[in-house]
Design a protein around this motif. Structure first.
Motif, PDB file in Angstrom:
ATOM      1  N   ILE A 192       3.569  -1.466   3.833  1.00  0.00           N
ATOM      2  CA  ILE A 192       3.408  -0.067   3.428  1.00  0.00           C
ATOM      3  C   ILE A 192       4.691   0.410   2.756  1.00  0.00           C
ATOM      4  O   ILE A 192       5.796   0.158   3.248  1.00  0.00           O
ATOM      5  CB  ILE A 192       3.080   0.819   4.643  1.00  0.00           C
ATOM      6  CG1 ILE A 192       1.672   0.503   5.163  1.00  0.00           C
ATOM      7  CG2 ILE A 192       3.195   2.307   4.290  1.00  0.00           C
ATOM      8  CD1 ILE A 192       1.315   1.255   6.432  1.00  0.00           C
ATOM      9  N   TYR A 193       4.523   1.097   1.625  1.00  0.00           N
ATOM     10  CA  TYR A 193       5.643   1.788   0.979  1.00  0.00           C
ATOM     11  C   TYR A 193       5.767   3.136   1.673  1.00  0.00           C
ATOM     12  O   TYR A 193       4.997   4.052   1.415  1.00  0.00           O
ATOM     13  CB  TYR A 193       5.368   1.922  -0.515  1.00  0.00           C
ATOM     14  CG  TYR A 193       6.351   2.803  -1.272  1.00  0.00           C
ATOM     15  CD1 TYR A 193       7.654   3.032  -0.827  1.00  0.00           C
ATOM     16  CD2 TYR A 193       5.967   3.408  -2.468  1.00  0.00           C
ATOM     17  CE1 TYR A 193       8.528   3.835  -1.522  1.00  0.00           C
ATOM     18  CE2 TYR A 193       6.843   4.206  -3.190  1.00  0.00           C
ATOM     19  CZ  TYR A 193       8.122   4.421  -2.708  1.00  0.00           C
ATOM     20  OH  TYR A 193       8.994   5.224  -3.407  1.00  0.00           O
ATOM     21  N   ASP A 194       6.753   3.258   2.547  1.00  0.00           N
ATOM     22  CA  ASP A 194       6.830   4.416   3.429  1.00  0.00           C
ATOM     23  C   ASP A 194       7.099   5.712   2.675  1.00  0.00           C
ATOM     24  O   ASP A 194       6.529   6.752   2.997  1.00  0.00           O
ATOM     25  CB  ASP A 194       7.913   4.176   4.482  1.00  0.00           C
ATOM     26  CG  ASP A 194       7.659   4.940   5.765  1.00  0.00           C
ATOM     27  OD1 ASP A 194       6.487   5.188   6.082  1.00  0.00           O
ATOM     28  OD2 ASP A 194       8.628   5.284   6.464  1.00  0.00           O
ATOM     29  N   GLY A 195       7.971   5.669   1.677  1.00  0.00           N
ATOM     30  CA  GLY A 195       8.255   6.884   0.909  1.00  0.00           C
ATOM     31  C   GLY A 195       7.089   7.333   0.065  1.00  0.00           C
ATOM     32  O   GLY A 195       6.918   8.541  -0.187  1.00  0.00           O
ATOM     33  N   SER A 196       6.298   6.381  -0.393  1.00  0.00           N
ATOM     34  CA  SER A 196       5.078   6.624  -1.167  1.00  0.00           C
ATOM     35  C   SER A 196       5.310   7.648  -2.276  1.00  0.00           C
ATOM     36  O   SER A 196       6.404   7.747  -2.822  1.00  0.00           O
ATOM     37  CB  SER A 196       3.945   7.022  -0.227  1.00  0.00           C
ATOM     38  OG  SER A 196       3.404   5.883   0.430  1.00  0.00           O
ATOM     39  N   LEU A 197       4.283   8.406  -2.625  1.00  0.00           N
ATOM     40  CA  LEU A 197       4.395   9.293  -3.786  1.00  0.00           C
ATOM     41  C   LEU A 197       5.366  10.440  -3.571  1.00  0.00           C
ATOM     42  O   LEU A 197       5.915  10.977  -4.540  1.00  0.00           O
ATOM     43  CB  LEU A 197       3.023   9.848  -4.160  1.00  0.00           C
ATOM     44  CG  LEU A 197       2.085   8.905  -4.908  1.00  0.00           C
ATOM     45  CD1 LEU A 197       0.780   9.607  -5.224  1.00  0.00           C
ATOM     46  CD2 LEU A 197       2.737   8.390  -6.193  1.00  0.00           C
ATOM     47  N   GLU A 198       5.590  10.825  -2.311  1.00  0.00           N
ATOM     48  CA  GLU A 198       6.546  11.913  -2.103  1.00  0.00           C
ATOM     49  C   GLU A 198       7.920  11.505  -2.614  1.00  0.00           C
ATOM     50  O   GLU A 198       8.640  12.303  -3.219  1.00  0.00           O
ATOM     51  CB  GLU A 198       6.598  12.300  -0.632  1.00  0.00           C
ATOM     52  CG  GLU A 198       7.423  13.552  -0.407  1.00  0.00           C
ATOM     53  CD  GLU A 198       7.325  14.115   0.990  1.00  0.00           C
ATOM     54  OE1 GLU A 198       7.888  15.189   1.220  1.00  0.00           O
ATOM     55  OE2 GLU A 198       6.709  13.457   1.870  1.00  0.00           O
ATOM     56  N   GLU A 199       8.307  10.254  -2.391  1.00  0.00           N
ATOM     57  CA  GLU A 199       9.590   9.760  -2.884  1.00  0.00           C
ATOM     58  C   GLU A 199       9.516   9.406  -4.366  1.00  0.00           C
ATOM     59  O   GLU A 199      10.377   9.791  -5.160  1.00  0.00           O
ATOM     60  CB  GLU A 199      10.026   8.533  -2.087  1.00  0.00           C
ATOM     61  CG  GLU A 199      11.341   7.936  -2.563  1.00  0.00           C
ATOM     62  CD  GLU A 199      11.749   6.709  -1.786  1.00  0.00           C
ATOM     63  OE1 GLU A 199      12.958   6.554  -1.544  1.00  0.00           O
ATOM     64  OE2 GLU A 199      10.879   5.901  -1.432  1.00  0.00           O
ATOM     65  N   ILE A 259       0.838  -1.195   0.000  1.00  0.00           N
ATOM     66  CA  ILE A 259       0.000   0.000   0.000  1.00  0.00           C
ATOM     67  C   ILE A 259       0.876   1.250   0.000  1.00  0.00           C
ATOM     68  O   ILE A 259       1.862   1.333   0.735  1.00  0.00           O
ATOM     69  CB  ILE A 259      -0.909   0.024   1.240  1.00  0.00           C
ATOM     70  CG1 ILE A 259      -1.593  -1.335   1.449  1.00  0.00           C
ATOM     71  CG2 ILE A 259      -1.970   1.114   1.097  1.00  0.00           C
ATOM     72  CD1 ILE A 259      -2.311  -1.454   2.790  1.00  0.00           C
ATOM     73  N   TYR A 260       0.478   2.216  -0.808  1.00  0.00           N
ATOM     74  CA  TYR A 260       1.144   3.516  -0.785  1.00  0.00           C
ATOM     75  C   TYR A 260       0.098   4.616  -0.758  1.00  0.00           C
ATOM     76  O   TYR A 260      -1.092   4.393  -0.975  1.00  0.00           O
ATOM     77  CB  TYR A 260       2.101   3.677  -1.972  1.00  0.00           C
ATOM     78  CG  TYR A 260       1.436   3.888  -3.319  1.00  0.00           C
ATOM     79  CD1 TYR A 260       1.240   5.161  -3.834  1.00  0.00           C
ATOM     80  CD2 TYR A 260       1.015   2.800  -4.088  1.00  0.00           C
ATOM     81  CE1 TYR A 260       0.643   5.360  -5.076  1.00  0.00           C
ATOM     82  CE2 TYR A 260       0.422   2.984  -5.324  1.00  0.00           C
ATOM     83  CZ  TYR A 260       0.234   4.271  -5.816  1.00  0.00           C
ATOM     84  OH  TYR A 260      -0.354   4.464  -7.052  1.00  0.00           O
ATOM     85  N   CYS A 261       0.548   5.814  -0.502  1.00  0.00           N
ATOM     86  CA  CYS A 261      -0.325   7.002  -0.564  1.00  0.00           C
ATOM     87  C   CYS A 261       0.603   8.169  -0.858  1.00  0.00           C
ATOM     88  O   CYS A 261       1.347   8.117  -1.827  1.00  0.00           O
ATOM     89  CB  CYS A 261      -1.125   7.167   0.736  1.00  0.00           C
ATOM     90  SG  CYS A 261      -0.131   7.173   2.240  1.00  0.00           S
ATOM     91  N   GLY A 262       0.566   9.213  -0.038  1.00  0.00           N
ATOM     92  CA  GLY A 262       1.501  10.304  -0.228  1.00  0.00           C
ATOM     93  C   GLY A 262       2.740  10.144   0.630  1.00  0.00           C
ATOM     94  O   GLY A 262       3.850  10.399   0.189  1.00  0.00           O
ATOM     95  N   GLY A 263       2.513   9.704   1.894  1.00  0.00           N
ATOM     96  CA  GLY A 263       3.628   9.561   2.813  1.00  0.00           C
ATOM     97  C   GLY A 263       3.406   8.501   3.866  1.00  0.00           C
ATOM     98  O   GLY A 263       3.911   8.622   4.984  1.00  0.00           O
ATOM     99  N   GLY A 264       2.638   7.473   3.549  1.00  0.00           N
ATOM    100  CA  GLY A 264       2.466   6.347   4.457  1.00  0.00           C
ATOM    101  C   GLY A 264       1.433   6.549   5.546  1.00  0.00           C
ATOM    102  O   GLY A 264       1.408   5.784   6.519  1.00  0.00           O
ATOM    103  N   ILE A 265       0.553   7.555   5.399  1.00  0.00           N
ATOM    104  CA  ILE A 265      -0.457   7.828   6.422  1.00  0.00           C
ATOM    105  C   ILE A 265      -1.795   7.191   6.046  1.00  0.00           C
ATOM    106  O   ILE A 265      -2.294   6.304   6.742  1.00  0.00           O
ATOM    107  CB  ILE A 265      -0.626   9.336   6.653  1.00  0.00           C
ATOM    108  CG1 ILE A 265       0.736   9.996   6.914  1.00  0.00           C
ATOM    109  CG2 ILE A 265      -1.593   9.591   7.794  1.00  0.00           C
ATOM    110  CD1 ILE A 265       1.501   9.449   8.091  1.00  0.00           C
TER     111      ILE A 265
END
Length: 282
Positions: free
Chosen positions: A260-267, A235-241
């Motif tokens: 969870i993909y912790d870096g998500s879209l910000e990374e 799962i990803y989002c913007g920043g793992g929230i």
């Protein structure tokens, strides 16, 4: 022990718990790249569940050396900072927030990752008030605890894992927990580019709770996640929230291969070499 979610009556009947308010103030972006955020500590000081302490996910419980907001700290650092909030070995923690449960879910995921028995107050502070239970104001004193981190495997994936998945080298279901409009790239985002990771599905975290901030009944949650299939879910989002809220739901439904993909879209969006797609998934 009960599952991830507890209700106000359960919490009110128990002593010896550590109750943490995880609220962060994160306004909607006004334009692309607009990432404003502030601590929810002032709101907690104005009104909170008696005996609770504010847990600062924006600063204290994230990695200040990371270029990405809300990145998880190293397990020993996380344990030390949680110890400062009164969490100790053998402690049971209940997390809540005033923003629909996303922040509480994030804190719950971090706690579970390092081996702490943790739960989320379903509906947060609003549910507590609606149950006719008292609230408090002002600051609180905390007795520090000694917490030994016992990190568990399988809670996180990184950018390289997503790249391997996109190349077909790894099998998983990748899902974005942001709103449909953000997923399709139709509205401003906080990140360097709009869109979603190509090939990913969309299960918006905000669609998993009702108007009262409580999670939907199990049958509705199963229906919302039915297309995720079997096997690992990343799962990803913007920043793992928001991703943590969906991770909580999948855990509630008995899924155990969730990361969870912790870096998500910000990374991901910050790297121009990595693809992003706009529009509805094909």
């Amino acid at each position: 022990m009960t599952g991830p979610l507890v209700d106000p009556a359960w919490l009110a009947e128990r002593d010896g718990l550590v109750v943490l308010d995880a609220t962060v103030v994160l306004p909607a972006p006004r334009h692309d790249g607009d990432h404003r955020s502030s601590s929810g500590r002032d709101g907690w000081a104005r009104e909170h569940i008696p005996g609770s302490v504010h847990a600062d996910l924006l600063h204290d419980l994230s990695d200040p050396g990371s270029p990405w907001h809300f990145a998880r700290p190293a397990p020993d650092v996380l344990a030390e900072r949680l110890g400062g909030l009164g969490v100790a070995d053998g402690t049971t923690v209940v997390a809540y927030d005033t923003a629909g449960g996303l922040w509480a879910a994030r804190l719950w995921w971090l706690l579970r990752w390092i081996g702490v028995d943790a739960h989320v107050l379903d509906g947060g502070l609003r549910a507590w008030r609606d149950a006719g239970l008292p609230t408090a104001a002002g600051l609180a004193t905390t007795t520090p605890g000694s917490l030994t981190p016992r990190p568990r495997n399988g809670y996180w994936v990184g950018k390289d894992d997503l790249v391997s998945w996109s190349e077909g080298a790894v099998a998983a279901t990748v899902v974005c927990a942001l709103s449909p409009e953000t997923f399709r790239g139709e509205v401003p985002s906080r990140y360097a580019r709009r869109g979603h990771i190509p090939g990913s599905a969309n299960v918006p975290a905000r669609g998993l709770t009702g108007p009262d901030g409580r999670y939907l009944p199990a049958g509705e949650l199963r229906a919302a996640t039915a297309d995720l299939g079997e096997g690992p879910v990343w799962i990803y989002c913007g920043g793992g929230i928001s991703a943590a809220s969906l991770a909580l739901v999948l855990t509630l439904l008995g899924r155990d291969e969730v990361a969870i993909y912790d870096g998500s879209l910000e990374e991901w969006a910050a790297d121009p070499a990595l693809p992003l797609a706009v529009g509805a998934p094909r």
